[in-house]
Design a protein around this motif. Structure first.
Motif, PDB file in Angstrom:
ATOM      1  N   VAL A  79      14.365   0.304  -7.267  1.00  0.00           N
ATOM      2  CA  VAL A  79      12.910   0.468  -7.314  1.00  0.00           C
ATOM      3  C   VAL A  79      12.277   0.088  -5.981  1.00  0.00           C
ATOM      4  CG1 VAL A  79      10.783  -0.420  -8.349  1.00  0.00           C
ATOM      5  CG2 VAL A  79      12.719   0.172  -9.815  1.00  0.00           C
ATOM      6  N   GLY A  89       2.893   6.688 -10.887  1.00  0.00           N
ATOM      7  CA  GLY A  89       2.024   6.363  -9.757  1.00  0.00           C
ATOM      8  C   GLY A  89       1.674   7.597  -8.955  1.00  0.00           C
ATOM      9  N   THR A 131       6.985   5.628   0.115  1.00  0.00           N
ATOM     10  CA  THR A 131       5.713   5.281   0.741  1.00  0.00           C
ATOM     11  C   THR A 131       5.713   5.529   2.240  1.00  0.00           C
ATOM     12  OG1 THR A 131       5.384   3.562  -0.939  1.00  0.00           O
ATOM     13  CG2 THR A 131       4.027   3.429   1.048  1.00  0.00           C
ATOM     14  N   TYR A 161      13.840   9.523  -4.995  1.00  0.00           N
ATOM     15  CA  TYR A 161      13.839   8.822  -6.278  1.00  0.00           C
ATOM     16  C   TYR A 161      15.048   9.234  -7.117  1.00  0.00           C
ATOM     17  CZ  TYR A 161       9.417   6.347  -5.926  1.00  0.00           C
ATOM     18  OH  TYR A 161       8.430   5.450  -5.560  1.00  0.00           O
ATOM     19  N   THR A 181      13.466   2.681  -3.130  1.00  0.00           N
ATOM     20  CA  THR A 181      12.888   4.018  -3.300  1.00  0.00           C
ATOM     21  C   THR A 181      11.371   3.992  -3.088  1.00  0.00           C
ATOM     22  OG1 THR A 181      12.834   3.647  -5.713  1.00  0.00           O
ATOM     23  CG2 THR A 181      14.656   4.933  -4.835  1.00  0.00           C
ATOM     24  N   THR A 182      10.746   2.880  -3.452  1.00  0.00           N
ATOM     25  CA  THR A 182       9.304   2.760  -3.213  1.00  0.00           C
ATOM     26  C   THR A 182       9.010   2.704  -1.720  1.00  0.00           C
ATOM     27  OG1 THR A 182       8.981   1.590  -5.309  1.00  0.00           O
ATOM     28  CG2 THR A 182       7.248   1.375  -3.666  1.00  0.00           C
TER      29      THR A 182
END
Length: 253
Positions: free
Chosen positions: A83, A28, A91, A49, A86-87
């Motif tokens: 996931v 991404g 963000t 991450y 960490t996203t």
């Protein structure tokens, strides 16, 4: 071999990300337009991450070392948790802050202050509740699921409780076997205790120090006297416990 290779690759990926140099590996982000990528702190993003991938690596490694079904079953939930968090982290917290405006002396809220408050509001509204929910999802299978299983071999048998190491017993080691309907577990000195299962080292007034592999609500208990600590086994149904008892009697008599 494939499993070991997978673990090694995950640890290599973890190290690269934690070094702050692996942003090109983040799905991404590596395909985003250059204008978008410039808005993020690449080192901070990679390290965030890296922590997430590292947590997954630890669980996968432990499942192999301990041969734990419980840890293995938790891995999908751990991946989802890593996931999602960490996203959110990448963000919200890895974006570069806008340049402060020149109106700070006028008592107005600057862009930087507004940005900080926005981050905190989002984390409070979504991050903390999400973390609590996922942690509960991780705990529920561990506390309420699992089973006691036995596998027969030519020279003996193996008993396994989910989340605990397998116990192998040779028939020649067993001096005597006893089947009882009432048994006091006593105190746990080291091992596993969930809502459903008990496993590990225990101590009671009758046996002293002994090993236990059983359901908490077992209706029958199999006591095996052998060299070293006695071993107590209890299955969910009396039929399973009696089957193992009869098998052992046929082998030691």
């Amino acid at each position: 071999m494939i499993y070991d290779t997978l673990i090694a690759l995950i640890w290599i990926l973890t190290i690269i990300l934690l070094s702050g140099k692996g942003s090109f590996l983040i799905a991404g982000f590596n395909t985003a337009p250059e204008k978008v990528r410039k808005q993020y702190d690449k080192k901070k993003l990679s390290r965030g991450y890296g922590v997430g991938v590292g947590v997954i690596a630890v669980f996968i490694t432990l499942s192999g070392i301990l041969e734990s079904d419980t840890i293995l079953h938790l891995i999908p939930l751990v991946i989802i948790l890593s996931v999602v968090l960490t996203t959110l982290y990448g963000t919200i917290l890895c974006r570069k802050k806008p340049t402060e405006t020149e109106n700070a002396d006028d008592g107005e809220i600057t862009e930087s202050e507004s940005w900080d408050k926005g981050e905190k509001r989002v984390m409070r509204a979504f991050g903390i509740p999400l973390l609590v929910i996922v942690l509960l999802l991780l705990l529920i299978p561990f506390l309420y699921l699992g089973k006691v299983t036995v596998s027969y071999e030519e020279q003996g048998f193996s008993v396994k409780v989910s989340g605990w190491k397998e116990k192998k017993v040779l028939y020649e080691e067993i001096e005597d076997a006893e089947l009882v309907t009432e048994f006091s577990v006593g105190s746990r000195t080291g091992g596993l205790a969930t809502v459903k299962l008990l496993a590990g080292n225990f101590n009671n007034g009758a046996l002293g120090a002994y090993e236990l592999y059983a359901y908490k609500d077992s209706s029958e208990w199999l006591l095996l006297y052998r060299e070293g600590k006695p071993l107590v086994i209890g299955f969910e149904s009396a039929e399973e416990t009696e089957e193992l008892y009869e098998k052992i009697l046929s082998e030691i008599q």
